[in-house]
Design a protein around this motif. Structure first.
Motif, PDB file in Angstrom:
ATOM      1  N   GLU A   1     -25.897 -76.959  59.708  1.00  0.00           N
ATOM      2  CA  GLU A   1     -24.676 -76.325  60.203  1.00  0.00           C
ATOM      3  C   GLU A   1     -23.771 -77.310  60.942  1.00  0.00           C
ATOM      4  O   GLU A   1     -22.555 -77.136  60.968  1.00  0.00           O
ATOM      5  N   LEU A   2     -24.347 -78.336  61.528  1.00  0.00           N
ATOM      6  CA  LEU A   2     -23.552 -79.359  62.221  1.00  0.00           C
ATOM      7  C   LEU A   2     -22.824 -80.261  61.231  1.00  0.00           C
ATOM      8  O   LEU A   2     -21.887 -80.957  61.599  1.00  0.00           O
ATOM      9  N   GLU A   3     -23.234 -80.220  59.972  1.00  0.00           N
ATOM     10  CA  GLU A   3     -22.747 -81.151  58.948  1.00  0.00           C
ATOM     11  C   GLU A   3     -23.039 -82.588  59.380  1.00  0.00           C
ATOM     12  O   GLU A   3     -22.191 -83.475  59.347  1.00  0.00           O
ATOM     13  N   ALA A   4     -24.286 -82.796  59.792  1.00  0.00           N
ATOM     14  CA  ALA A   4     -24.704 -84.108  60.273  1.00  0.00           C
ATOM     15  C   ALA A   4     -25.221 -84.970  59.138  1.00  0.00           C
ATOM     16  O   ALA A   4     -25.757 -84.471  58.143  1.00  0.00           O
ATOM     17  N   ASP A   5     -25.070 -86.266  59.290  1.00  0.00           N
ATOM     18  CA  ASP A   5     -25.741 -87.231  58.420  1.00  0.00           C
ATOM     19  C   ASP A   5     -27.215 -87.230  58.817  1.00  0.00           C
ATOM     20  O   ASP A   5     -27.555 -87.553  59.958  1.00  0.00           O
TER      21      ASP A   5
ATOM     22  N   HIS B   1     -23.970 -71.115  49.569  1.00  0.00           N
ATOM     23  CA  HIS B   1     -23.643 -72.042  48.487  1.00  0.00           C
ATOM     24  C   HIS B   1     -23.076 -73.366  49.004  1.00  0.00           C
ATOM     25  O   HIS B   1     -22.969 -74.330  48.243  1.00  0.00           O
ATOM     26  N   GLU B   2     -22.737 -73.435  50.302  1.00  0.00           N
ATOM     27  CA  GLU B   2     -22.225 -74.682  50.867  1.00  0.00           C
ATOM     28  C   GLU B   2     -23.319 -75.507  51.559  1.00  0.00           C
ATOM     29  O   GLU B   2     -23.041 -76.569  52.108  1.00  0.00           O
ATOM     30  N   ARG B   3     -24.543 -75.024  51.534  1.00  0.00           N
ATOM     31  CA  ARG B   3     -25.631 -75.783  52.172  1.00  0.00           C
ATOM     32  C   ARG B   3     -25.941 -77.048  51.390  1.00  0.00           C
ATOM     33  O   ARG B   3     -26.037 -77.030  50.162  1.00  0.00           O
TER      34      ARG B   3
ATOM     35  N   GLY C   1     -33.594 -78.939  50.250  1.00  0.00           N
ATOM     36  CA  GLY C   1     -33.595 -80.270  49.644  1.00  0.00           C
ATOM     37  C   GLY C   1     -34.837 -81.063  49.994  1.00  0.00           C
ATOM     38  O   GLY C   1     -35.495 -80.825  51.002  1.00  0.00           O
ATOM     39  N   ALA C   2     -35.161 -82.026  49.151  1.00  0.00           N
ATOM     40  CA  ALA C   2     -36.352 -82.861  49.355  1.00  0.00           C
ATOM     41  C   ALA C   2     -36.047 -83.988  50.340  1.00  0.00           C
ATOM     42  O   ALA C   2     -35.006 -84.635  50.256  1.00  0.00           O
TER      43      ALA C   2
ATOM     44  N   ASN D   1     -34.195 -68.367  46.553  1.00  0.00           N
ATOM     45  CA  ASN D   1     -33.173 -67.396  46.941  1.00  0.00           C
ATOM     46  C   ASN D   1     -32.575 -67.818  48.273  1.00  0.00           C
ATOM     47  O   ASN D   1     -32.972 -68.843  48.852  1.00  0.00           O
ATOM     48  N   ASP D   2     -31.639 -67.037  48.757  1.00  0.00           N
ATOM     49  CA  ASP D   2     -30.950 -67.356  50.014  1.00  0.00           C
ATOM     50  C   ASP D   2     -31.303 -66.387  51.128  1.00  0.00           C
ATOM     51  O   ASP D   2     -30.571 -66.256  52.110  1.00  0.00           O
ATOM     52  N   HIS D   3     -32.430 -65.703  51.002  1.00  0.00           N
ATOM     53  CA  HIS D   3     -32.843 -64.759  52.038  1.00  0.00           C
ATOM     54  C   HIS D   3     -33.277 -65.506  53.304  1.00  0.00           C
ATOM     55  O   HIS D   3     -33.578 -66.702  53.276  1.00  0.00           O
TER      56      HIS D   3
END
Length: 756
Positions: A84-88, A190-192, A197-198, A709-711
């Motif tokens: 959510e922070l959009e951090a590297d 959908h913006e995650r 991710g691995a 899923n996104d639950h």
């Protein structure tokens, strides 16, 4: 005698000592250890909430108040913030904070960590993103609505500014109230870019290169070593006499402390103190101690089970956990009834119990491996006779918890010994000491009876379960009211019995086994009550299917119609029983269930469903086991385990896979290999020579599939355990017609069932 060389017991020494004696000396530890990580001061950067700090060099330090015990919880929680922070992600570091009231109630267990922190940390990360976009927009000469954030930068067209530069410029000061945080808007799924991710866990390098600090690794100047002398029973033992005449001949031996404990944790305890742990350990064996044993010295497993049987045969006994419909129908004489039993199981974490305690000015400092410091802290303060604010606890990694470190009463003898000695004391338990002071998963007795309609649907369903209640013994404030307001309930002794199958009438009751409470302090073992309630429920449903002439998988499917409360509710159980039905369908296809009639003689396949520890946080899972049974010896070999799991969003997929794999192997171990029984007030099996968890040669092919899923993400520490034992038991029945209703499943029990 030649004096023994002084050295410190640490994790590395302990692991090395498990190998060949010829090479142990090559692994003796150095005198210096990695420092316990400290939380950086919040004023050293920008902290939109207390959960993380962004520094001027771009470093993002996430503060994690939960214990790391192999599940990579720090990585998972940091990933939530970073998303959510959009951090590297390369800028993110994890710090496990020391216990402090500002972090809230600190407990790591119940598969709660990611689930309970997900919204909190997502909002914290989103708050930071909002603040950085606002501040970055000002620096870039743009409106916030024209800017976006990505990889620790605020972007406006072809221009951007880094989070680190924004902090260094002092351009960001935004704070957020609790109400603002609750109302903050999170990114749509959908913006995650990070979740699902691995990536590698942050704590792996330190664990591999030895820098990670576990409880047993810590040392302070002037530290002495100690080992306890365990009484013959946990409760009621009294020392009538003792002598250390022979122990005085051990080089390095200092003295033996008789523990006087205001908290009543240590009943009949001595602690031997020496210059190093081998000397303390040797001296313990040379003490001459006479006891008046507690009354539980006459109690064994049979008495505990007998009391459980007595309790479950009382229709209105115990406390009512759930009820629906006209319960007068439960008394029908044509109901199908079965009783299921599980025996004592121990956590046996590889890192032995240990605690280091020392007095520092006006503070008592504690260093140990602790899943639940919010419970340990007041207990130790009470034992020392000081106010809680005079006790400070450090955090460290855990070399295994599995529930045993949810109530760290072993800190008490360490603290009282340090007080008696006037020096820092590191108390380390041997494996047998640990087993004698066990907090086992209680033996259980469970009775299930039901009636079915002509189409096989459940007209009525009744469950009565008897066990020791860990919450009653350890955290009584967390007991809940019975649904009829008559008494209290330990949900951690009954959850899982309230399944997601449809039944017109239901009654679920739980009984506290007081005989068990007289013998031991009941504990939470990985999967908690669902480890035994699911064994009973899923074995019973299987028996019912065969009794009705139905395919066990399709029969389960027919009972999952998503009706009433089984439809689920937001946010954790959205979809309800439909999601359980979906994983069932997937495992049927994945396992080759339709071809099970083609298996070789003596082989069989069994199925079981599970929903995690609690209905309020279900992890939907379905498991199929394929086994081979040797009819001449009763030996059961598991050839394949296939599991499909719906846990919602996978915050850390690699960690999720490891959690389920490890859980499934523990479930296999509890089903066939490990377990003990109480004899004369203590467990019969005290070490790994006779307490035998699953070995490598017994590990089958394990296949796991996660539903994408996104639950809401739910728990994964425990669900992998719970479906394996019933799937194996049901597979044994398919292979041989022998029905097993008792855990663990031993070869002699299989042979006996084959005779029937």
């Amino acid at each position: 005698m030649t004096a023994l060389p002084k050295f410190e017991v640490t994790r590395r020494w302990f692991l090395a000592s498990l190998g060949s004696a010829a090479v142990v000396s090559g692994f003796l530890p150095n005198s210096a250890y990695a420092a316990v990580p400290a939380v950086p001061p919040l004023h050293g950067g920008y902290s939109p909430t207390m959960w993380y700090t962004v520094h001027g060099d771009g470093k993002i330090v996430v503060h994690v108040p939960l214990a790391e015990m192999g599940q990579h919880v720090g990585t998972a929680l940091a990933r939530i913030v970073a998303e959510e922070l959009e951090a590297d992600w390369e800028h993110v570091e994890v710090v496990h904070v020391d216990p402090d009231p500002k972090w809230g109630y600190m407990i790591t267990g119940g598969s709660w960590s990611v689930n309970q922190k997900f919204l909190l940390l997502s909002r914290a990360g989103a708050a930071g993103r909002t603040a950085f976009i606002e501040a970055g927009a000002m620096m870039l000469g743009a409106a916030p609505s024209e800017c976006s954030a990505r990889a620790s930068r605020v972007v406006f067209g072809d221009k951007s500014v880094s989070y680190g530069d924004i902090v260094s410029a002092g351009a960001i000061t935004r704070t957020f109230s609790e109400e603002e945080l609750k109302g903050i808007k999170l990114k749509p799924p959908h913006e995650r870019r990070l979740l699902n991710g691995a990536f590698a866990a942050r704590d792996i390098p330190a664990k591999v290169n030895g820098q990670a600090v576990f409880g047993i690794d810590r040392s302070v100047e002037g530290m002495l070593f100690a080992r306890p002398v365990m009484p013959p029973t946990r409760y009621g033992s009294k020392i009538t006499s003792w002598s250390d005449a022979r122990a005085k001949a051990v080089p390095g031996y200092i003295r033996t402390v008789e523990i006087e404990d205001p908290s009543d944790t240590c009943q009949g305890w001595l602690v031997v103190v020496a210059e190093d742990w081998p000397a303390a350990s040797e001296a313990v064996e040379l003490l001459d101690v006479q006891y008046q044993a507690g009354s539980s010295s006459q109690i064994g497993e049979d008495a505990i089970i007998a009391e459980g049987l007595r309790l479950v045969n009382q229709p209105d006994g115990g406390s009512l956990f759930y009820q629906s419909g006209d319960v007068s129908e439960l008394a029908s004489p044509d109901a199908f009834e079965a009783v299921y039993i599980t025996h004592t199981a121990l956590q046996m974490p590889l890192e032995p119990l240990n605690a280091l305690v020392w007095h520092d000015g006006d503070l008592w400092r504690i260093h140990t491996s602790d899943q639940h410091p919010s419970a340990s802290h007041p207990l130790v303060a009470r034992a020392l006779g000081v106010l809680p604010e005079k006790v400070a606890m450090e955090s460290s990694y855990l070399g295994g918890g599995f529930g045993r470190r949810l109530f760290c009463e072993f800190i008490v003898p360490a603290a009282l010994t340090a007080k008696a000695m006037g020096q820092p004391v590191k108390l380390v338990f041997s494996r047998t000491d640990d087993s004698k002071l066990c907090q086992p998963r209680s033996p259980t007795v469970q009775l299930i009876r039901s009636r079915t309609n002509g189409d096989g649907t459940l007209a009525s369903y009744e469950y009565r379960g008897a066990a020791a209640w860990p919450t009653h013994a350890q955290n009584p404030a967390f007991l809940s009211d019975a649904v009829d307001k008559k008494g209290k309930i330990d949900a951690f002794a009954i959850s899982g019995a309230d399944h997601w199958y449809d039944a017109a009438v239901q009654s679920i009751r739980t009984m506290r086994n007081e005989v068990a409470h007289d013998v031991f302090l009941p504990g939470y073992l990985r999967s908690v009550s669902a480890g035994y309630t699911t064994w009973a429920v899923e074995t019973y449903i299987d028996e019912l299917a065969y009794k009705l002439g139905r395919d066990p998988a399709q029969y389960r499917r027919s009972l999952l119609t998503k009706q009433g409360r089984n439809s689920g509710e937001a946010p954790q159980s959205v979809g309800g029983a439909q999601r359980l039905r979906d994983v069932l369908d997937k495992v049927i296809a994945k396992s080759g269930w339709a071809d099970r009639s083609q298996l070789a003689d003596g082989e069989g396949m069994g199925i079981a469903l599970g929903t995690g520890q609690e209905r309020t946080m279900p992890t939907w899972s379905a498991t199929v086991a394929r086994v081979a049974v040797d009819r001449s010896t009763g030996k059961v070999s598991v050839k394949r385990l296939v599991s499909v799991v719906d846990a919602g969003v996978l915050v850390h997929p690699d960690g999720a896979l490891a959690q389920v794999e490890g859980g499934m192997l523990w479930g296999l171990s509890l089903a066939l290999h490990e377990g003990t029984e109480f004899e004369n007030g203590l467990p019969r099996d005290l070490n790994f020579n006779s307490y035998t968890p699953v070995r490598m040669q017994d590990v089958p092919d394990v296949e796991i599939e996660f539903v994408a899923n996104d639950h809401m993400p739910v728990g994964l520490g425990e669900p992998g355990v719970i479906t394996v034992a019933p799937a194996i038991g049901n597979a044994i029945f398919h292979a041989t017609g022998a029905r097993l209703r008792e855990l663990p499943i031993r070869p002699d029990a299989v042979l006996k069932a084959l005779e029937v």
